[in-house]
Every structure is written in structure tokens, then in C-alpha cells.
Design an enzyme around this catalytic site. Sequence first.
Site, PDB file in Angstrom:
ATOM      1  N   GLU A  77      27.453  32.589  75.478  1.00 25.15           N
ATOM      2  CA  GLU A  77      27.388  34.039  75.447  1.00 25.15           C
ATOM      3  C   GLU A  77      26.493  34.444  74.243  1.00 25.15           C
ATOM      4  O   GLU A  77      26.658  35.771  74.042  1.00 25.15           O
ATOM      5  CB  GLU A  77      28.959  34.330  75.248  1.00 25.15           C
TER       6      GLU A  77
ATOM      7  N   ASP B  43      39.293  34.756  69.840  1.00 26.95           N
ATOM      8  CA  ASP B  43      39.777  34.383  71.624  1.00 26.95           C
ATOM      9  C   ASP B  43      39.844  32.791  71.145  1.00 26.95           C
ATOM     10  O   ASP B  43      39.016  32.060  71.364  1.00 26.95           O
ATOM     11  CB  ASP B  43      38.711  34.434  72.624  1.00 26.95           C
TER      12      ASP B  43
ATOM     13  N   GLU C 219      43.255  36.809  71.334  1.00 24.11           N
ATOM     14  CA  GLU C 219      43.512  36.526  72.646  1.00 24.11           C
ATOM     15  C   GLU C 219      43.842  35.064  72.993  1.00 24.11           C
ATOM     16  O   GLU C 219      43.348  34.230  72.330  1.00 24.11           O
ATOM     17  CB  GLU C 219      41.859  36.805  73.154  1.00 24.11           C
TER      18      GLU C 219
ATOM     19  N   ASP D 272      44.495  36.953  78.360  1.00 25.82           N
ATOM     20  CA  ASP D 272      43.147  36.596  79.357  1.00 25.82           C
ATOM     21  C   ASP D 272      43.777  35.663  80.488  1.00 25.82           C
ATOM     22  O   ASP D 272      44.062  36.070  81.609  1.00 25.82           O
ATOM     23  CB  ASP D 272      42.082  36.396  78.585  1.00 25.82           C
TER      24      ASP D 272
ATOM     25  N   LYS E 288      38.845  41.769  83.872  1.00 23.33           N
ATOM     26  CA  LYS E 288      37.560  41.032  84.262  1.00 23.33           C
ATOM     27  C   LYS E 288      37.620  41.178  85.883  1.00 23.33           C
ATOM     28  O   LYS E 288      38.582  40.571  86.444  1.00 23.33           O
ATOM     29  CB  LYS E 288      37.747  39.250  84.044  1.00 23.33           C
TER      30      LYS E 288
ATOM     31  N   ARG F   8      31.847  37.736  81.703  1.00 23.67           N
ATOM     32  CA  ARG F   8      32.029  36.281  81.864  1.00 23.67           C
ATOM     33  C   ARG F   8      31.336  35.585  80.835  1.00 23.67           C
ATOM     34  O   ARG F   8      30.012  36.106  80.657  1.00 23.67           O
ATOM     35  CB  ARG F   8      32.261  35.881  82.990  1.00 23.67           C
ATOM     36  N   SER F   9      31.375  34.325  80.883  1.00 23.36           N
ATOM     37  CA  SER F   9      30.356  33.504  79.959  1.00 23.36           C
ATOM     38  C   SER F   9      29.192  33.288  80.897  1.00 23.36           C
ATOM     39  O   SER F   9      27.896  33.082  80.447  1.00 23.36           O
ATOM     40  CB  SER F   9      30.841  32.078  79.713  1.00 23.36           C
TER      41      SER F   9
ATOM     42  N   LYS G 198      34.302  43.717  75.800  1.00 29.45           N
ATOM     43  CA  LYS G 198      33.785  42.454  75.328  1.00 29.45           C
ATOM     44  C   LYS G 198      32.685  41.897  76.154  1.00 29.45           C
ATOM     45  O   LYS G 198      32.970  41.780  77.559  1.00 29.45           O
ATOM     46  CB  LYS G 198      35.071  41.447  75.331  1.00 29.45           C
TER      47      LYS G 198
HETATM   48  C1  2PG Z   1      36.669  34.636  77.957  1.00 31.71           C
HETATM   49  C2  2PG Z   1      35.427  34.708  78.825  1.00 31.71           C
HETATM   50  C3  2PG Z   1      34.558  35.469  78.119  1.00 31.71           C
HETATM   51  P1  2PG Z   1      34.755  32.683  80.358  1.00 31.71           P
HETATM   52  O1  2PG Z   1      37.420  33.489  77.991  1.00 31.71           O
HETATM   53  O2  2PG Z   1      37.230  35.537  77.657  1.00 31.71           O
HETATM   54  O3  2PG Z   1      34.282  35.298  76.706  1.00 31.71           O
HETATM   55  O4  2PG Z   1      34.971  33.160  79.052  1.00 31.71           O
HETATM   56  O5  2PG Z   1      33.911  33.788  81.206  1.00 31.71           O
HETATM   57  O6  2PG Z   1      34.233  31.394  80.445  1.00 31.71           O
HETATM   58  O7  2PG Z   1      36.192  32.561  80.966  1.00 31.71           O
HETATM   59 MG    MG Z   2      39.201  34.589  76.971  1.00 30.93          MG
END
Ligand code: 2PG
Ligand code: MG
Length: 423
Positions: free
Chosen positions: A208, A245, A288, A315, A340, A369-370, A391
Site C-alpha cells: 500500500e 491496523d 482496527e 474490518d 469496503k 484494498r491492498s 483509508k
Molecule cells: C485492511 C486492508 C487495507 P487488505 O486490512 O484494512 O489496508 O488490507 O486489502 O489486504 O485486506
Molecule cells: Mg484492516
Amino acid sequence: MKINKVIGYQVLDSRGRPTVAAAISLTDGSVHTARVPSGASTGKHEAKELRDTGSKFAESFYGGLSVAQAVANINEKIAPKLVEEQIDLNLVDAQLIELDPSADHSSLGANATLAVSLAASLATAHSQNKSLARYFSPDGPLQIPMPMVNILSGGAHANRTMDIQDILVVPVGAKTFTQALSWIVAIREMAAKLGKEDGKVTNLIADEGGLAISFTSIEKACEFVVTAIEKVGLSVGSQVSLALDIAATQFYDGNNYNLSTMGKSYNRSEYLQFIKSLVSNQPIISIEDPFAEDDWQSWQEFSSQMPAKLQLLGDDLLTTNLDRLNRAIAEKSANAILIKPNQNGLVSATLNVLKQARANNFNTVVSARSGESEDSWLADLATGWSAGQIKVGSTHGSERNAKWNRLLEFEATENTKFLNPFN
Ligand code: 2PG
Ligand code: MG
């Protein structure tokens, strides 16, 4: 205005992995395209993205990660249903639910449904002569969200240089988004410089865009970011605070939380104490996923004991899912939700989750997302939905900066208000 064509196709995300794109053409000749993001530290309760792994469709050069079946579902199942229909986001989402009534969109694939749902949002906004943000928020100032920005990365995004996933900063004292972003860029640059002076490797950029620097403890990593904030002349707490997070699902084995780079393994109650002391010793305003996605008990215990003003953000716990959010509201497991769209699979249903959270006094943080794309619709959604926070990762990489730049554009060209949920 009517839908002329719907086309799905495969593109690459910011990690170079295949993802789904959808293009909706309207009868006025306009084309509206959206690309779907993808996570690495995904929660088990997320809507199911369809990958070709193990199937006869798998393109071997993509290591099985191709999305041919999701693309075929758009072209063969979704398109025939939508062509010649009026363009309207809610109607499109209703058709998608009719085609795939499963709660996790596993039959069409949540990557197929979201690509179409997003393209339909953009097309619907266009049919009303509006930006996506203005489609959701037609009147008054546009509500620009407070950014939460990654400085240090670990976990699944950085080859586990730290056990936890992110140390982020929140510019709570900034008066405008433009000012907020300038502070963050300065802090990130300072962190890179300090890392180099300490002899740490700082040229490794995480998924990221954050700095992938190893630390032997979470406290040391927090102190490092605090020093970077102070060295650029900003005050910690009143101007810039920390957010974490933890992504604890990644290191929970069902009994213990294993912080392996720190050489520590805690049982549930030891770990709860550890998190409690972390938030009281560091200038943290938001935490988080401090506990694993199904460790509801720890979430509830911590939430009843934590500092009143702390933002406890779910999350992997909540996965932008209405049922899980309702449980968290009833059990007081958290006070904020990460939103998300690809955890959910539909734009309209994602908005419903956000509205339910807000109606129950949860803070809402719209999140990338990552694995991302160059699209900026996320900034429009966060703003149009008055989410309050966003974010997106760090300020490095155009897939990240496309979203920040969209918010800068709003502030420069529209009547706006910069929201501060921490006031
Ligand atoms: C998270 C996301 C974004 P990922 O955990 O909040 O940082 O990561 O998209 O890999 O779930
Ligand atoms: Mg997260």
C-alpha cells in the site's frame, strides 16, 4: 437513458494480479468503466471473489489467480439481463441479486457483481449529469473525509517485517484536506529519512505504499512514527495522532496470539492486557482489528474497558456485512466499521451497511484494498456518503494517489466541508 452494452474483461491490479473490470455503455454513446480491488489480509466472512484456481479456466501464467469465470459471468449471464434496461443503480443491483441470491455472491462472484454495480453507479450518475459524489450527495457542501494514512507497513503487506499490518497517522488538527495531505507527505518523507539514518532498510515499499521497516516491538514502531511527526514540527495528539491496523486474524491460531517477530505468544487474556497497555501508552485514536475475526468475546471485553474516546474499528470482524454489523451493535463489540465495497459485493448494499452503522452511532471509514487500481470512485463514495473517514494506504503509488488527488480536486473545485469525526 438505457443500457446498450455490458462488457466484462480482465485487467491487472496494483500487485500485478488479475482483477475484474466492467464497462457499461449507454444509449447516448458514453462508456462507464470500473475495476475491482482485492485484499491480501482478507476476512473469512467477506463476499467471495471468484478466481480460477484449480479450474479448467486457470491461466497458468497467473498462478491460477485469473478471473475468467467471473468475466464470463458478466458477459454471458449479467449482460443479457441488463441490456436495453433503464440505467439505474438500484435496478441493476436488484437484477444482480435475482441472478445470484446467495448472501456471499459466490455463484456469480463478488468481483463480477461489484464491477457491474460500480460501473452502473458511474453510469447512473452520468445519466443525471452528475459526478458519482454528487449523485449520492446532490445538495450542500461535499463532505470531504478525514484521511487515515499508512506510514509503516507489516503483516501480509510487507512480508511480515512487523507482526501488525499498519501504523497510520490521522491529521486531526488540519483545517483542510489539502493541508492534511501536505502534513502526511512530510511525515512519510521524514520517516524514510530517519529510517535511513538509523541504518534501517527504507527502500522497500509495501503493497500500500508504506515503508516496510522492521521493528522488534509495536511500541518502538509507534515511537518511531511519533518522532517523525515531531521532527516535521507538528504536535502529536492535537495535530496528528496514530491509528493502528493490527489485522490480528493473521496471527491468531484459535488459542493464542503469536507475535512472532517480537518473539511473544499471548493467550487471550494476556493479549487483552497487552492491547490495553498499548492504547494507553501510545497516542492512538483508532485501533482496527486488534482481535481475530471470530474472537467476539475479546472484542466485547476490550470495548467495555477501553478509553471512551478510542475508535474501535472492525474490518475482518464486520466485513461490510449487515448481519455481522447488527451483532456488533447488539453486543457493543466495536464503535466503528470499515466500509469496503468488495467485502460486500454491491454498491447499494454497501451503502445500506454504512447507513445502519451511522444510525447506531458507529463511525464509518471507507477503505481501499491492498490490491487496487487507478480508479478514484472510492473517493467519490466516501465523500458522497459523508463517511467521515477514508483509508487508502500511503501517499505513494498512483493507485493510492488517484484517490487522494480526487479529494484534492473536490476541495479545489467544489463547495466542500472537511469533516473531523475526532473533534
Ligand atoms: C485492511 C486492508 C487495507 P487488505 O486490512 O484494512 O489496508 O488490507 O486489502 O489486504 O485486506
Ligand atoms: Mg484492516
